[in-house]
Design a protein around this motif. Structure first.
Motif, PDB file in Angstrom:
ATOM      1  N   THR A  81      82.277  77.329  39.689  1.00  0.00           N
ATOM      2  CA  THR A  81      83.453  78.196  39.747  1.00  0.00           C
ATOM      3  C   THR A  81      83.323  79.071  40.994  1.00  0.00           C
ATOM      4  O   THR A  81      82.283  79.063  41.661  1.00  0.00           O
ATOM      5  CB  THR A  81      83.541  79.096  38.495  1.00  0.00           C
ATOM      6  N   PRO A  82      84.348  79.859  41.330  1.00  0.00           N
ATOM      7  CA  PRO A  82      84.222  80.738  42.492  1.00  0.00           C
ATOM      8  C   PRO A  82      83.072  81.734  42.396  1.00  0.00           C
ATOM      9  O   PRO A  82      82.568  82.198  43.416  1.00  0.00           O
ATOM     10  CB  PRO A  82      85.579  81.453  42.527  1.00  0.00           C
ATOM     11  N   PRO A 155      87.121  75.684  36.580  1.00  0.00           N
ATOM     12  CA  PRO A 155      88.291  76.331  35.966  1.00  0.00           C
ATOM     13  C   PRO A 155      89.455  75.373  35.699  1.00  0.00           C
ATOM     14  O   PRO A 155      90.283  75.641  34.825  1.00  0.00           O
ATOM     15  CB  PRO A 155      88.666  77.400  36.991  1.00  0.00           C
ATOM     16  N   SER A 156      89.516  74.274  36.432  1.00  0.00           N
ATOM     17  CA  SER A 156      90.621  73.324  36.245  1.00  0.00           C
ATOM     18  C   SER A 156      90.218  72.070  35.480  1.00  0.00           C
ATOM     19  O   SER A 156      91.075  71.254  35.146  1.00  0.00           O
ATOM     20  CB  SER A 156      91.191  72.914  37.606  1.00  0.00           C
ATOM     21  N   GLU A 174      84.329  71.998  22.858  1.00  0.00           N
ATOM     22  CA  GLU A 174      85.211  71.982  24.021  1.00  0.00           C
ATOM     23  C   GLU A 174      84.932  73.248  24.844  1.00  0.00           C
ATOM     24  O   GLU A 174      85.115  74.360  24.352  1.00  0.00           O
ATOM     25  CB  GLU A 174      86.668  71.955  23.586  1.00  0.00           C
ATOM     26  N   LEU A 175      84.490  73.060  26.073  1.00  0.00           N
ATOM     27  CA  LEU A 175      84.117  74.174  26.943  1.00  0.00           C
ATOM     28  C   LEU A 175      85.107  74.290  28.098  1.00  0.00           C
ATOM     29  O   LEU A 175      85.438  73.304  28.762  1.00  0.00           O
ATOM     30  CB  LEU A 175      82.712  73.966  27.502  1.00  0.00           C
ATOM     31  N   ALA A 176      85.575  75.514  28.332  1.00  0.00           N
ATOM     32  CA  ALA A 176      86.403  75.816  29.494  1.00  0.00           C
ATOM     33  C   ALA A 176      85.853  77.096  30.119  1.00  0.00           C
ATOM     34  O   ALA A 176      85.183  77.898  29.453  1.00  0.00           O
ATOM     35  CB  ALA A 176      87.861  75.995  29.084  1.00  0.00           C
ATOM     36  N   VAL A 177      86.104  77.300  31.397  1.00  0.00           N
ATOM     37  CA  VAL A 177      85.621  78.488  32.091  1.00  0.00           C
ATOM     38  C   VAL A 177      86.722  78.983  33.018  1.00  0.00           C
ATOM     39  O   VAL A 177      87.474  78.178  33.592  1.00  0.00           O
ATOM     40  CB  VAL A 177      84.311  78.179  32.866  1.00  0.00           C
ATOM     41  N   ASP A 178      86.842  80.287  33.154  1.00  0.00           N
ATOM     42  CA  ASP A 178      87.846  80.838  34.070  1.00  0.00           C
ATOM     43  C   ASP A 178      87.231  81.034  35.455  1.00  0.00           C
ATOM     44  O   ASP A 178      86.102  80.599  35.720  1.00  0.00           O
ATOM     45  CB  ASP A 178      88.449  82.127  33.517  1.00  0.00           C
ATOM     46  N   GLU A 179      87.922  81.710  36.334  1.00  0.00           N
ATOM     47  CA  GLU A 179      87.430  81.893  37.702  1.00  0.00           C
ATOM     48  C   GLU A 179      86.459  83.056  37.813  1.00  0.00           C
ATOM     49  O   GLU A 179      85.959  83.341  38.905  1.00  0.00           O
ATOM     50  CB  GLU A 179      88.612  82.095  38.652  1.00  0.00           C
ATOM     51  N   ASP A 180      86.184  83.720  36.699  1.00  0.00           N
ATOM     52  CA  ASP A 180      85.235  84.838  36.708  1.00  0.00           C
ATOM     53  C   ASP A 180      83.986  84.466  35.914  1.00  0.00           C
ATOM     54  O   ASP A 180      83.230  83.617  36.346  1.00  0.00           O
ATOM     55  CB  ASP A 180      85.929  86.104  36.179  1.00  0.00           C
ATOM     56  N   TYR A 181      83.796  85.066  34.727  1.00  0.00           N
ATOM     57  CA  TYR A 181      82.537  84.846  34.007  1.00  0.00           C
ATOM     58  C   TYR A 181      82.728  84.500  32.530  1.00  0.00           C
ATOM     59  O   TYR A 181      81.769  84.549  31.771  1.00  0.00           O
ATOM     60  CB  TYR A 181      81.664  86.098  34.105  1.00  0.00           C
TER      61      TYR A 181
END
Length: 573
Positions: A81-82, A155-156, A174-181
């Protein structure tokens, strides 16, 4: 020297010694411990030093090889991620490899990023895991190797982990992550068997050792649990003694370092049991499990949603998650303490100023200008009170002399004098009393908020949240030795002492000789006392002193009586 003067001098000397030598111990207990300067100055050159909060062996070649070997032993899904880099261990479905790419360990250009999570078997093991307990079902365990729907979590591109039990149930994470933490976790059980099963979702975060950051009275580091609408900052020692367990609907648990946080966050609408417990290997584990088991009939499935946070304690981001995801008191990951109502507005204003000017030191100066401007009306009242007190001092001295053998009558007459002259002896203390919570609040803002970490000011100041590294006793780095902390006087503490000296010089000269002695030595005592504190706080105080001198010049013009010689022979009725 008169007997009373001798007595006063002895008292003053004892108090001065207690302050000078006892203050470091008091400050260590009351105030957050400031990080050491991120640079040292040797041979006239600035050199970065190791991050005091980092694992001292984590960056050595041997430690990195060890970690690399451990990471290579199991199949993995890459995390990218970023702000994060790492991987998910498919053996046990663990998030156990994570670095924070936006934060470096030191101010050096080639500094590695902060490593937050490490796999079991490597030094500093620290990881999160999600799973189930069940009746009539064989749930996946620590040795289960999961199948992944993709090879990279971004993130995508979310990733689903799957495993099937011998009893006919299919488990998915099911794992997802945003652009932060923030990781979003959906745990699903599909019952393909012929009999109903009962499962209890859980999540945990475990660490093999305590944080290397220091836990203090005003800056918590260690286990944290939010339950019943309150934040509980728990000592490691308390967990060592016994497991801490709490029932709650809405809350979370994890570990907070000085700047970093891991937290397992259950569905805020479902009752759970939250624990902080020691592990058999003398580590620590924060976990939760759903309070009531979930029944799954044949041919049916159930899903439980939760979150996992692993990253930096950025103030605005924590509050955003709290509001957007409904996480109860997520902003309490930062231990604001008693002065939170002052600290948070100071942080937001200081952060806004920084975004305007691009330099935190300049932002602190502008903050000081704002605070002094707001306090200026009170300063006017202070000077008016000082002028009035100066005018009545001769009469007060005369009363003290007249009733020197009757202390009770003396106090009554002095209070009567104050009332007749409409003087309030405490009015001059108000600005000082108001400054105390502001100073403490600014100090905590500088030390606790990651937004101030490694923020430079000018020249050799590479971190406003750390002490001044340019020390006088080693000739500003030309001599290769480090003075003890109580003699580590830098340039900014000297500027503080000088500014305080001139400020006291501008004050009306006190009539009492003992007061004169105290005021003459106080600036240099403050120089020693403030030397170990953050440069940002010293910048605030120096700027405040300069502004105070400007105020004094202006207010002397409004109250010329303060400059007039005090009449010594005054008769009172």
């Amino acid at each position: 020297m008169k007997k009373d003067d001798q007595k006063n001098f002895v008292i003053f000397a004892v108090l001065a010694a207690l302050i000078l030598f006892g203050w470091p111990q008091i400050a260590h207990w009351i105030f957050p411990q400031q990080p050491p300067a991120p640079v040292k100055i040797e041979g006239g050159k600035t050199k970065p030093v190791a991050n005091p909060g980092a694992d001292p062996a984590s960056d050595s070649p041997q430690a990195m090889r060890d970690r690399t070997v451990v990471l290579s032993e199991t199949p993995r899904v890459v995390i990218e991620t970023p702000k994060l880099r790492g991987s998910i261990n498919l053996k046990g479905a663990r998030i156990d490899d994570l670095v924070l790419v936006k934060y470096d360990e030191t101010v050096a250009k080639n500094s590695p990023p902060i490593r937050l999570l490490s796999p079991s078997g490597a030094k500093g093991a620290y990881f999160a895991q999600f799973g189930w307990q069940g009746a009539g079902v064989q749930a996946p365990g620590a040795d289960t190797v999961w199948q992944a729907s993709g090879n990279k979590l971004t993130p995508s591109t979310p990733v689903t982990l799957s495993a099937q039990s011998p009893t006919g149930q299919v488990f998915r994470i099911e794992l997802a992550v945003d652009e932060d933490y923030m990781f979003s976790v959906r745990q699903t059980v599909a019952n393909l068997g012929t009999a109903p099963v009962s499962v209890t979702p859980y999540a945990l975060v475990t660490r093999a050792q305590k944080s290397t950051d220091v836990d203090q009275w005003a800056a918590h580091v260690g286990p944290i649990a939010i339950y019943g609408g309150k934040a509980d900052y728990i000592d490691y020692k308390k967990v060592d003694e016994a497991q801490q367990s709490f029932s709650t609907t809405g809350g979370w648990a994890g570990y907070t370092d000085h700047y970093w946080l891991t937290a397992v966050i259950p569905d805020q609408r479902v009752p759970v049991q939250v624990q902080q417990r020691p592990t058999p290997a003398k580590g620590y584990q924060a976990d939760y499990q759903v309070a009531a088991a979930l029944n799954v009939d044949p041919g049916k499935k159930i899903t439980y949603s939760s979150h996992f946070f692993a990253g930096a304690k950025e103030v605005k981001l924590l509050e955003e998650y709290q509001d957007k995801l409904g996480i109860v008191q997520f902003d309490r990951a930062i231990d604001w303490g008693w002065f939170g109502l002052i600290e948070q507005p100071i942080f937001y204003y200081l952060d806004w100023l920084f975004r305007m000017v691009g330099n935190f030191g300049v932002a602190i100066i502008l903050l000081t200008l704002t605070i002094r401007g707001l306090l200026f009306p009170i300063a006017q009242r202070q000077f008016a009170s000082m002028a009035a007190m100066r005018a009545v001092q001769p009469k007060m001295k005369a009363l003290q002399e007249r009733y020197k053998d009757d202390k009770q009558r003396q106090q009554q007459e002095i209070m009567k004098l104050y009332k007749e002259e409409k003087v309030n002896p405490l009015a001059g203390c108000l600005p000082i009393l108001l400054q105390i919570p502001i100073m403490f609040a600014l100090y905590k803002v500088l030390l606790l908020t990651i937004e101030m970490r490694h923020q430079p000011f000018v020249g050799w100041i590479h971190d406003l949240s750390a002490p001044d590294p340019l020390l006088v006793l080693n000739l500003f780095g030309l001599l290769n030795f480090t003075p003890p902390s109580f003699l580590a006087i830098g340039v900014f503490p000297i500027l503080l002492g000088v500014s305080m000296y001139f400020q006291f010089k501008l004050n009306p000269a006190p009539m009492d000789d003992m007061q004169k002695q105290i005021f003459s030595i106080m600036p240099w005592m403050l120089m020693f006392l403030m030397a170990p504190f953050a440069v940002g706080l010293q910048v605030y105080w120096i700027t405040s002193n300069v502004l105070t001198m400007a105020q004094q010049w202006l207010l002397y013009r409004q109250h010329p009586a303060l400059k007039e010689p005090v009449k010594k022979d005054v008769k009172v009725k």
